[in-house]
Design a protein around this motif. Sequence first.
Motif, PDB file in Angstrom:
ATOM      1  N   GLU A  37       0.929  -4.187  -5.434  1.00 25.70           N
ATOM      2  CA  GLU A  37       2.398  -3.423  -5.414  1.00 25.70           C
ATOM      3  C   GLU A  37       3.262  -3.748  -4.416  1.00 25.70           C
ATOM      4  O   GLU A  37       2.635  -3.604  -3.252  1.00 25.70           O
ATOM      5  CB  GLU A  37       2.036  -2.260  -6.318  1.00 25.70           C
ATOM      6  CG  GLU A  37       1.112  -2.215  -7.159  1.00 25.70           C
ATOM      7  CD  GLU A  37       1.247  -3.019  -8.195  1.00 25.70           C
ATOM      8  OE1 GLU A  37       1.989  -3.795  -8.464  1.00 25.70           O
ATOM      9  OE2 GLU A  37       0.188  -3.200  -8.960  1.00 25.70           O
ATOM     10  N   THR A  52       1.485  -4.277 -12.201  1.00 23.87           N
ATOM     11  CA  THR A  52       2.978  -4.121 -11.732  1.00 23.87           C
ATOM     12  C   THR A  52       3.458  -5.488 -11.045  1.00 23.87           C
ATOM     13  O   THR A  52       4.616  -5.957 -11.250  1.00 23.87           O
ATOM     14  CB  THR A  52       2.938  -3.010 -10.740  1.00 23.87           C
ATOM     15  OG1 THR A  52       2.678  -1.952 -11.140  1.00 23.87           O
ATOM     16  CG2 THR A  52       4.658  -2.646 -10.417  1.00 23.87           C
ATOM     17  N   GLU A 102       9.992   0.767 -12.307  1.00 25.67           N
ATOM     18  CA  GLU A 102       8.916   1.416 -12.553  1.00 25.67           C
ATOM     19  C   GLU A 102       8.840   2.672 -12.696  1.00 25.67           C
ATOM     20  O   GLU A 102       9.623   3.821 -11.960  1.00 25.67           O
ATOM     21  CB  GLU A 102       7.657   0.995 -11.545  1.00 25.67           C
ATOM     22  CG  GLU A 102       6.361   1.548 -11.732  1.00 25.67           C
ATOM     23  CD  GLU A 102       5.347   1.328 -10.584  1.00 25.67           C
ATOM     24  OE1 GLU A 102       4.275   1.636 -10.647  1.00 25.67           O
ATOM     25  OE2 GLU A 102       5.841   0.575  -9.681  1.00 25.67           O
TER      26      GLU A 102
END
Length: 362
Positions: A23, A95, A118
């Motif tokens: 991420e 993600t 997010e």
Amino acid sequence: SQAVEIVHKEAARLGKPNPVAEEKDSADAAEEPADSLEKAMSDLNELIGLQRVKKEITTLTNFLDLQRHREAAGLPKHELSLHMVFKGNPGTGKTTVARIVGRVFKALGLLEKGHLVETDRSGLVAEYAGQTGPKVNKKIDEALDGILFIDEAYSLVTSAQEDAYGLEAIQAIVKRMEDDRNRLIVVLAGYPEPIDALLQSNPGLTSRFNTQMHFDDYAATDLGRIFELMCQANHYKLRSSTRVRILRGFSHLFESRDEHFGNGRLVRNTFENAIRRLANRVADIAPVTRELLTVFTDEDINMDISPSVWTELEASMTRFCVTCQKCDKTAKANIDHLGKRLGCPRCKQPLETKWGEPLREN
């Protein structure tokens, strides 16, 4: 966070896509220049592991591209809900994949921005009555023309009877999914079973999330490749015997894993622990040579495995299965072959044997 910043920085320095499904900050992603569908799909395919997810996203992308061409030709197109559910353990790159999906949808003209926002329960559910709806709407406004990624989405509802604020959040999300159906894609992410329970808690969710992708845990070979990427980013090297120890340890942890299996986080922790052990090993050595500073040895690799299990692994895992990238055939490699370039016994082309799946001999 699942970030392994050293890998991202090295990838940026070299001008290459990051091949590890990890991420990075949404703000950084929003600043990336526009790219093509081919570039987004190439970055997806560069990710380590995730073969099932890559296949599903490729199929979905081909379907959407076909619909785009049909519409341009004046033909009717089939409407498909693009909201998704990503099921999998932590550290499996959910993600990162969601961010690439946003880029794909932008390239296809389905989203104007394709950015990723997010969030989780704390970013959607308020503490007092009347505040949850506005909080959800504010977060969704941030995600308009892109993707709203809700991590550990099942935590939105802790109890269908008691969690009134969580249910309010879901109702607000469902309403906005309908009101902004052409400007918003929602991705629910988390462990498989709790996610299924969440979908069943609200009929409006089940009917809107018909694309579900399962993120498999990384096998020992993939974990080894991620470990080596971290080594390369920090100029560390691995001996053949050290590769063997890493594969044995990752294979054992993979075979005995539960829903809390760390995946990318396990690799990061193992790597950071190896640096600490190397530091202790060379602390009293003089002079300190470049080799001492850069080469991991077997004793630097330690995982949460008892000494007796290590002994058993050393006796049972003495060969490894490697796959030729040219002919896609598998071959068996001995311990001293790992990290060396050999010839494929079938197609005779160079065969990389840096990593392989450990084979139990007894």
